[in-house]
Design an enzyme around this catalytic site. Structure first.
Site, PDB file in Angstrom:
ATOM      1  N   HIS A   1       3.718  -7.546  -7.594  1.00 48.58           N
ATOM      2  CA  HIS A   1       4.134  -8.150  -7.372  1.00 48.58           C
ATOM      3  C   HIS A   1       5.073  -8.562  -5.595  1.00 48.58           C
ATOM      4  CE1 HIS A   1       7.151 -12.997  -7.486  1.00 48.58           C
ATOM      5  NE2 HIS A   1       7.136 -12.607  -6.601  1.00 48.58           N
ATOM      6  N   GLU A   2       5.893  -7.621  -5.988  1.00 47.57           N
ATOM      7  CA  GLU A   2       5.970  -6.887  -3.966  1.00 47.57           C
ATOM      8  C   GLU A   2       4.857  -6.306  -3.636  1.00 47.57           C
ATOM      9  OE1 GLU A   2       9.311  -8.153  -4.156  1.00 47.57           O
ATOM     10  OE2 GLU A   2       9.385  -8.724  -5.431  1.00 47.57           O
TER      11      GLU A   2
ATOM     12  N   HIS B   1       3.800  -9.986  -1.489  1.00 45.77           N
ATOM     13  CA  HIS B   1       4.839  -9.906  -0.531  1.00 45.77           C
ATOM     14  C   HIS B   1       4.199  -9.091   0.886  1.00 45.77           C
ATOM     15  CE1 HIS B   1       7.095 -13.727  -1.969  1.00 45.77           C
ATOM     16  NE2 HIS B   1       7.585 -12.528  -3.471  1.00 45.77           N
TER      17      HIS B   1
ATOM     18  N   HIS C   1       1.074 -10.200   2.069  1.00 43.90           N
ATOM     19  CA  HIS C   1       1.417 -10.832   3.249  1.00 43.90           C
ATOM     20  C   HIS C   1       1.775 -10.894   4.627  1.00 43.90           C
ATOM     21  CE1 HIS C   1       2.969 -15.725   3.134  1.00 43.90           C
ATOM     22  NE2 HIS C   1       1.728 -15.506   3.911  1.00 43.90           N
TER      23      HIS C   1
END
Ligand code: ZN
Length: 672
Positions: A459-460, A463, A466
């Site tokens: 998940h991290e 980010h 991105h």
């Protein structure tokens, strides 16, 4: 480009440095908004951006240290610094001369020749100026300012009441037999809490890590009921010291102020104001979206609840399920059905293998490679540094800080250290902080993760890519900057999907000692357990989201509907489980009444739909399909906030988002 020197940050000069920089910032604002200055990108936007980038390069490492190497000295510096920074930002946001420069830039002929990113920078700035009340008449602006100050006070008071009311409740238990059923880890926590207060036995509080295990495991029904009641009446007329801590009137006042502020800014209601900065465009769109999810999940949720009732009756024929029985019997049912615990998989997820697995997946999807670099200045011996490269060279860099330790904030997060941008003709590459709180290696054994924790790091890192793979050269819209709240979780939740795919997970899920692969039946159990009670989980989130949204959207200033009535209506249409009359959940709904998520709680589900639907294209074309990966890279990751999130999504998916993919992943809809 130079990286921050953490070992060289001098705490005693931080505040002076900050003040000096803010003074420079104020001078630049005065200079660029002066009468004689041409309203152009070059004369106005560029100097401001150059200042912002330099400021953020100075501040990000300090703020990061505060999160990962806290000390009372640093804490006091930050507490003094934050109001100064907020004050500076407010001044900028309400600077009318500056606003007018931006208006004129947007009206100029050259604006038409701007690329998407530059146009977005201008449009976002104009929007934010308007939302801070700049364009209003002097009288309205005064009223707006007063209300927004008042609102901030009420929201803070809401949080404060909730915190104090929650902290005031505790229960001392001397006799262990009253805690039958609770796992040793919870008992140890209760014991430690008692010791801290110089008590024997066990101390229960309403902190969630204390509350949850009691609800899930305590055989003692009266204890569960007592704690449930205390928890769900916090800061209400039924809670402790209502004459001080009751949030009821505050909720009414907050809703009224928000509505009035929205009206001054010419919105019909606060829900519309909230959507001004989001991907969802109209209230109807949000409501239709939530209702669509509800249509598919209320029936399965009710069935799951019936099943739970049947299961409870098989254990205790006289039982009528109450709210405080639901987590308890759910946990028993889950254990009976799946017979596995998250601890069982840890040996298959040693952290180094997981990292390598993650980097390999990202490499196969996006054609980039992750390489560790040594000899970089760091804040702690556990921290590490990596580069992401493609064939043309370095794209971005990141710090990784994996393990829990004292003075480090809990949880996991990604934060920007440097934003990608071009300043004074020079390209600055993006740099990220990735932080987790896994248990550190002990006795020569590696850190072993649960599957949940594996998803956390995916998940991290979502980010992270991105932020790091962006190709936008203007900081306000590069990476995750300028991405709307309801779309920013797209890449992060998206990347989690690979943790559920055999082809992606099994190559790296290997026993840390024997190297044996994760047994297939264990993986199957994990997959089945994933959707346990997913209908009930879904309607609970929909209940929160609908309540929040309707409350702000249907607000009638002449005759506001009592919020408990709004909640009742929502529950009648979507809830699957019973609530006692005295449940006062809104009085502790701090996401919405403390700030942040007002008329925006739906964002959680919205982003889940985006990520599930984006992933569904990989399911169609192959989860490692390089072309699909490239499209995601080019249409979503590289473009950050440079274009409307809906346009980017459509460019990738070929159509607007559809809810089916999420429903299928949650087991609430059959794949066709
Ligand atoms: Zn996230």
């Amino acid at each position: 480009m130079s990286l921050p020197l953490f070992s060289d940050i001098k705490l005693d000069t931080v505040l002076d440095d900050l003040n000096a920089r803010l003074d420079i910032g104020r001078q630049i604002v005065r200079d660029v908004s002066g009468d004689g200055v041409k309203a152009s990108w070059y004369d106005v936007v560029e100097p401001l951006q150059a200042f912002d980038v330099e400021f953020s390069n100075f501040w990000a490492p300090v703020s990061h240290l505060w999160s990962v190497m806290n000390s009372s000295e640093l804490n006091s510096i930050i507490q003094q610094a934050l109001p100064l920074i907020t004050e500076f930002q407010t001044e900028m946001g309400q600077n009318e001369a500056l606003y007018k420069k931006y208006v004129r830039i947007a009206q100029s002929e050259t604006y038409q020749g701007f690329d998407d990113a530059k146009k977005s920078v201008i449009q976002h700035a104009l929007r934010d100026f308007r939302l801070s009340g700049v364009g209003l008449s002097a009288q309205d602006r005064e009223a707006f300012k007063e209300k927004s100050g008042q609102l901030a006070k009420y929201q803070a008071k809401f949080e404060q009441n909730l915190l104090e009311a929650g902290n005031a409740w505790q229960k001392h238990i001397a006799d262990k037999s009253e805690l039958k059923g609770l796992p040793e880890s919870a008992l140890a926590m209760f014991r430690a809490a008692a010791r801290e207060k110089e008590l024997d036995g066990f101390l229960l509080t309403l902190d969630f890590p204390f509350y949850l295990p009691v609800m899930q495991y305590a055989e003692n029904r009266a204890l569960r009921q007592e704690m449930y009641r205390a928890y769900s009446t916090r800061a209400s007329e039924f809670g402790l010291k209502p004459e001080i801590w009751d949030n009821t009137q505050l909720i009414h006042d907050i809703l009224k102020l928000r509505h009035e502020m929205a009206r001054i800014l010419d919105f019909q209601n606060y829900a519309e104001l909230s959507l001004a900065t989001k991907m969802a465009e109209t209230p109807d769109q949000v409501l239709t979206f939530l209702e669509d999810l509800a249509n598919h999940s209320t029936e399965p949720a009710r069935q799951e609840y019936e099943e739970l009732q049947g299961f409870a009756a098989s254990i205790d024929p006289s039982i009528k399920l109450e709210a405080w029985d639901i987590p308890f019997y759910s946990e028993k049912l889950r254990q009976e059905r799946f017979a596995f615990q998250s601890e069982d998989v840890r040996p298959y997820f040693p952290v180094e293998r997981v990292l390598q697995g993650l980097f390999d997946i990202v490499s196969r999807l996006f054609g980039v490679h992750v390489v560790e670099k040594k000899d970089v200045d760091l804040w702690h011996q556990d921290a590490r540094f990596f580069e992401i490269r493609d064939d043309a060279g370095v794209r971005g860099q990141f710090y990784l800080d994996l393990y829990a330790r004292p003075r480090k904030r809990g949880g996991a997060w990604m934060d920007g250290c440097r934003d990608r941008c071009v300043v004074k003709g020079e390209l600055q590459l993006p740099v990220a902080f990735l932080v987790c709180n896994f248990s550190p290696p002990v006795d020569g054994n590696p850190s072993l993760l649960t599957h949940e924790e594996v998803m956390t790091i995916f998940h991290e890192f979502g980010h992270g890519i991105h932020h790091m793979l962006t190709k936008v050269n203007h900081a306000p819209v590069s990476g995750i900057n300028g991405v709307p709240w309801d779309a920013v979780e797209l890449p992060s939740q998206f990347l989690e999907n690979w943790c559920w795919q055999e082809e992606a997970l099994l190559p790296f899920a290997r026993h840390y000692r024997t190297g044996a692969p994760l047994p297939n039946d264990l993986f199957e159990k994990m997959k089945r357990a994933r959707n346990f009670q997913s209908g009930m989980k879904m309607v609970r989130q929909l209940e929160f989201a609908l309540f929040d949204f309707m409350l702000h959207y249907n607000y009638n200033p002449d005759k506001p509907e009592p919020y408990m009535q709004v909640l009742k209506t929502v529950r009648e249409s979507v809830a699957a489980v019973p609530y006692p009359e005295w449940n006062r959940f809104p009085n502790s709904f701090h996401h919405v009444f403390g700030g942040g998520y007002a008329a925006g709680y739906y964002s959680y589900k919205w982003a889940e739909v985006l990520s599930a639907d984006a992933f569904s294209l990989f399911k169609e074309t192959g989860i490692f399909n390089r072309e699909t990966g490239q499209a995601f890279l080019e249409e979503i990751l590289e473009r950050g906030g440079s274009a409307p999130a809906m346009d980017l999504f459509k460019a990738f998916r070929g159509r607007p988002p559809e809810t089916d993919a999420l429903l299928i992943d949650s087991g609430l809809l059959q794949a066709t």
